[in-house]
Design an enzyme around this catalytic site. Structure first.
Site, PDB file in Angstrom:
ATOM      1  N   LYS A  68       0.737  -1.350   0.103  1.00 41.26           N
ATOM      2  CA  LYS A  68       0.251  -0.048   0.024  1.00 41.26           C
ATOM      3  C   LYS A  68       0.792   1.273   0.068  1.00 41.26           C
ATOM      4  O   LYS A  68       1.867   1.441   0.958  1.00 41.26           O
ATOM      5  CB  LYS A  68      -0.906   0.182   1.313  1.00 41.26           C
ATOM      6  CG  LYS A  68      -1.700   1.212   1.427  1.00 41.26           C
ATOM      7  CD  LYS A  68      -2.773   1.219   2.548  1.00 41.26           C
ATOM      8  CE  LYS A  68      -3.305   2.531   2.991  1.00 41.26           C
ATOM      9  NZ  LYS A  68      -4.164   2.254   4.131  1.00 41.26           N
ATOM     10  N   ASP A 114      -2.780  10.058   3.994  1.00 43.31           N
ATOM     11  CA  ASP A 114      -4.104   9.691   4.240  1.00 43.31           C
ATOM     12  C   ASP A 114      -4.722  10.846   5.041  1.00 43.31           C
ATOM     13  O   ASP A 114      -4.874  10.436   6.122  1.00 43.31           O
ATOM     14  CB  ASP A 114      -4.175   8.120   4.656  1.00 43.31           C
ATOM     15  CG  ASP A 114      -5.533   7.742   4.782  1.00 43.31           C
ATOM     16  OD1 ASP A 114      -6.418   8.228   4.318  1.00 43.31           O
ATOM     17  OD2 ASP A 114      -5.879   6.621   5.514  1.00 43.31           O
ATOM     18  N   LYS A 133     -10.481  12.195   8.472  1.00 40.01           N
ATOM     19  CA  LYS A 133      -9.841  11.737   9.756  1.00 40.01           C
ATOM     20  C   LYS A 133      -9.756  13.091  10.590  1.00 40.01           C
ATOM     21  O   LYS A 133      -9.787  14.177  10.363  1.00 40.01           O
ATOM     22  CB  LYS A 133      -8.523  11.325   9.619  1.00 40.01           C
ATOM     23  CG  LYS A 133      -8.626  10.046   8.902  1.00 40.01           C
ATOM     24  CD  LYS A 133      -6.937   9.451   8.755  1.00 40.01           C
ATOM     25  CE  LYS A 133      -6.566   8.244   8.218  1.00 40.01           C
ATOM     26  NZ  LYS A 133      -7.463   7.135   8.684  1.00 40.01           N
ATOM     27  N   ASP A 172       1.583   5.971   5.444  1.00 30.64           N
ATOM     28  CA  ASP A 172       0.494   5.246   5.032  1.00 30.64           C
ATOM     29  C   ASP A 172       1.149   4.680   3.786  1.00 30.64           C
ATOM     30  O   ASP A 172       0.365   3.892   2.931  1.00 30.64           O
ATOM     31  CB  ASP A 172      -0.805   5.887   4.920  1.00 30.64           C
ATOM     32  CG  ASP A 172      -2.008   4.808   4.881  1.00 30.64           C
ATOM     33  OD1 ASP A 172      -1.820   4.063   5.693  1.00 30.64           O
ATOM     34  OD2 ASP A 172      -3.063   5.276   4.441  1.00 30.64           O
ATOM     35  N   ASP A 217     -12.258   6.616   3.636  1.00 35.61           N
ATOM     36  CA  ASP A 217     -10.976   6.529   4.613  1.00 35.61           C
ATOM     37  C   ASP A 217     -10.531   5.075   4.439  1.00 35.61           C
ATOM     38  O   ASP A 217      -9.495   4.559   5.128  1.00 35.61           O
ATOM     39  CB  ASP A 217     -11.370   6.851   5.899  1.00 35.61           C
ATOM     40  CG  ASP A 217      -9.921   7.143   6.923  1.00 35.61           C
ATOM     41  OD1 ASP A 217      -8.934   6.971   6.107  1.00 35.61           O
ATOM     42  OD2 ASP A 217     -10.207   7.250   7.989  1.00 35.61           O
ATOM     43  N   GLU A 234      -9.656   3.526   2.286  1.00 39.46           N
ATOM     44  CA  GLU A 234      -8.924   3.513   0.734  1.00 39.46           C
ATOM     45  C   GLU A 234      -7.905   2.666   0.246  1.00 39.46           C
ATOM     46  O   GLU A 234      -7.641   2.305  -0.812  1.00 39.46           O
ATOM     47  CB  GLU A 234      -8.380   4.989   0.580  1.00 39.46           C
ATOM     48  CG  GLU A 234      -7.086   5.267   0.965  1.00 39.46           C
ATOM     49  CD  GLU A 234      -6.714   5.031   2.481  1.00 39.46           C
ATOM     50  OE1 GLU A 234      -7.815   5.208   3.325  1.00 39.46           O
ATOM     51  OE2 GLU A 234      -5.612   4.884   3.098  1.00 39.46           O
ATOM     52  N   ARG A 284      -7.564  -0.690   0.860  1.00 40.05           N
ATOM     53  CA  ARG A 284      -7.925  -1.817  -0.055  1.00 40.05           C
ATOM     54  C   ARG A 284      -8.312  -1.563  -1.372  1.00 40.05           C
ATOM     55  O   ARG A 284      -8.296  -2.763  -2.035  1.00 40.05           O
ATOM     56  CB  ARG A 284      -9.261  -2.432   1.033  1.00 40.05           C
ATOM     57  CG  ARG A 284     -10.390  -1.634   1.086  1.00 40.05           C
ATOM     58  CD  ARG A 284     -11.441  -1.966   2.355  1.00 40.05           C
ATOM     59  NE  ARG A 284     -10.611  -1.561   3.766  1.00 40.05           N
ATOM     60  CZ  ARG A 284     -11.463  -2.026   4.786  1.00 40.05           C
ATOM     61  NH1 ARG A 284     -12.359  -2.515   4.667  1.00 40.05           N
ATOM     62  NH2 ARG A 284     -10.850  -1.497   5.850  1.00 40.05           N
TER      63      ARG A 284
END
Ligand code: BES
Ligand code: ZN
Ligand code: ZN
Length: 513
Positions: A277, A282, A289, A300, A359, A361, A363
């Protein structure tokens, strides 16, 4: 786009990431400090005196006894993490001896790695160090020393640059410079440097390391290591149908990328696919968030950093297994072009997904990459990601969750434990699957509850893994980034987890089935 002075992609690839580490059979007058391990007494209740861990024929009896006596006078116990500095005996050419406590588990390489890291972190301001921790485990002493000396001061100006630097050279004491010792050292340094590469990526802030820059740095480092590199830009991604990567990336002016790195081993019987990833920041997107702690989301892309670094390691180690990394990179931002909660996107390969929470995201970009990775028909697939806060709720900040197909998951977790990265196997309970059903699309990207968040995230990814493929997913949301104080060979910030796990799994596959 504006570049920060001194942090261009080329500069990054030339950076020296750790001290020079070599072998020595004797102390010299150029050396400044001698590091020795102190093993705790193992009598009932630790009543026995601690003992020095010594390299055969390296120290004469007299200075060794003087060191033991001085440590004993100071009350040193040899407990884990204990550091005791004493003036060196007159007969030695160094000025200082640093004793590092080993506890009683000296046979565990992780003990030596941690001790070497603790020792070197206590040696800022000393230039040349000789360590006898190699008496227990040469490779672990090398890795711990290299990583304990790792710093990320690239973005400091003179004003805040520490006046005392970590050692520039660490010599590991050996009875003789054997071929085997050299091979072990070279291996350890390639592994440690790969961990440092991943740390550098994670520590580089999101305004500097946006997807295009991340891809460029991966290209430069990858080509230097002899990897084949292919990069898809946002236009190519849209054209080829990478709906997850495009959907997540569409809210940002920093456009997404997909990087593919290949280590092609001649005559290799096995292919390992890696996916990581690469969210360079993020914010959560429209499902934004909270501000507190959002800066942590600079990490991230820790999964991407780890798979890029591991693929480079596979090339440098010349592992006889083909390794193909597929690395999606995007920035998850809220804007008028961002995807909305409720949007439906089409993943690469055709599965439709209702994005109930922008959020979740990771996956979405991973699903595209996993489908692409499976097109290469690998024998094994490992993906890794800072995927869920739930990983930390379940396992804390230092224990990666390992999920996937049962046998391979257990193999990866066991190997992770053996290299000191502590991966722990977790289940994918069948009853959670229907919670990922969508009202209007093939899948929803989140469940409508927060139970088992690490598990349902993995179950979402499972939908995209080719039938019958051995697959492991490593959630490193906490372990990839150390928000606490330094410990052992781990400083603040990027840790490089799970690089050592991935390299060890690839080597295990090379050596076995
Ligand atoms: N990047 C985060 C996960 C994360 C959290 C990594 C904390 C490191 C530290 C991920 O994209 C995310 O936001 N996940 C959500 C999923 C939820 C919306 C189902 C989470 O964990 O809250
Ligand atoms: Zn997120
Ligand atoms: Zn994320």
């Amino acid at each position: 786009m504006a570049e920060l002075k001194g942090v261009s992609a080329n500069h990054f690839s030339d950076r020296v990431r750790g001290p020079r580490i070599d072998l020595t059979t004797a102390l010299s007058s150029d050396d400044d400090v001698l590091v020795v391990g102190l093993v705790a007494g193992s009598g009932d209740g630790g009543t026995e005196e601690p003992t020095l861990l010594l390299v055969e024929d390296f120290l004469d009896d007299e200075p060794a006894d003087q060191i033991s006596a001085a440590l004993s006078a100071l009350g040193a116990k040899g407990s884990v993490g204990e550091i005791t500095r004493i003036p060196a005996p007159q007969s030695l050419p160094v000025g200082v001896v640093v004793a590092v406590g080993l506890g009683t588990e000296v046979d565990d390489p992780e003990t030596i790695r941690q001790a070497a890291g603790n020792a070197v972190r206590a040696l800022d301001g000393f230039d040349r160090v000789v360590s006898t921790l190699s008496a227990a485990d040469l490779g672990a002493a090398a890795e711990g020393s290299y990583l304990g000396a790792y710093r990320f001061d690239e973005l400091r100006s003179e004003k805040s640059r520490p006046s005392e630097q970590p050692p520039s050279a660490v010599s590991l004491a050996v009875p003789a410079k054997s071929k085997q010792a050299k091979v072990e050292l070279d291996h350890a340094l390639i592994v440690a440097d790969s961990v440092a590469i991943a740390r550098d990526f994670v520590n580089t802030p999101p305004n500097v390391l946006y997807p295009a820059e991340f891809a460029e740095r991966a290209r430069i480092l990858g080509s230097k290591a002899g990897l084949r590199v292919e990069i898809l830009d946002d236009v190519e991604l849209a054209k080829a149908g990478y709906g997850g990567i495009v959907g997540v990336g569409q809210g940002s002016s920093r456009k997404p990328r997909l990087v593919r790195l290949t280590h092609e081993a001649k005559g290799a019987e096995r292919t390992v696919a890696l996916v990581g990833k690469g969210i360079t920041f993020d914010t959560g997107g429209i499902s934004i968030k909270p501000a507190a702690g959002m800066d942590h989301m600079t990490s991230d892309m820790g999964g991407a950093a780890a798979v890029i670094a591991s693929t480079i390691a596979a090339a440098r180690l010349d592992v006889p297994v083909t390794v193909i990394a597929t690395v999606p990179m995007a920035e998850n931002m809220p804007s008028s072009t961002a995807q909305r909660p409720g949007d439906v996107l089409t993943q690469y390969g055709g599965t439709t997904v209702e994005v109930l929470n922008t959020d979740a995201e990771g996956r979405l970009i991973l699903a595209d990459a996993i489908v692409r990775a499976c097109e290469d028909e690998p024998d094994f697939l490992i993906d890794t990601a800072t995927l869920t806060g739930a990983q930390m709720v379940a396992l804390g900040t230092r224990t990666p969750g390992v999920l996937g197909t049962d046998d391979f998951r257990d193999r990866v977790a066991a190997i992770s434990q053996s290299v000191g990265e502590h991966g722990w196997p977790m289940p994918m309970p069948a009853e959670l699957r229907s919670d990922l059903n969508s009202r209007i699309a093939d899948l929803a990207n989140v469940t409508n509850h927060r139970w088992g968040g690490m598990l349902s995230a993995a179950m979402f990814l499972r939908e995209f893994v080719a039938e019958g493929l051995d697959w492991a997913h490593i959630d490193v949301a906490g372990p990839a980034f150390n928000t606490g104080g330094p410990w052992g060979y781990t400083g603040k910030g990027g840790t490089g987890v799970p690089v050592r796990t991935i390299i060890a799994v690839i080597e295990d596959i090379a050596g076995g089935q």
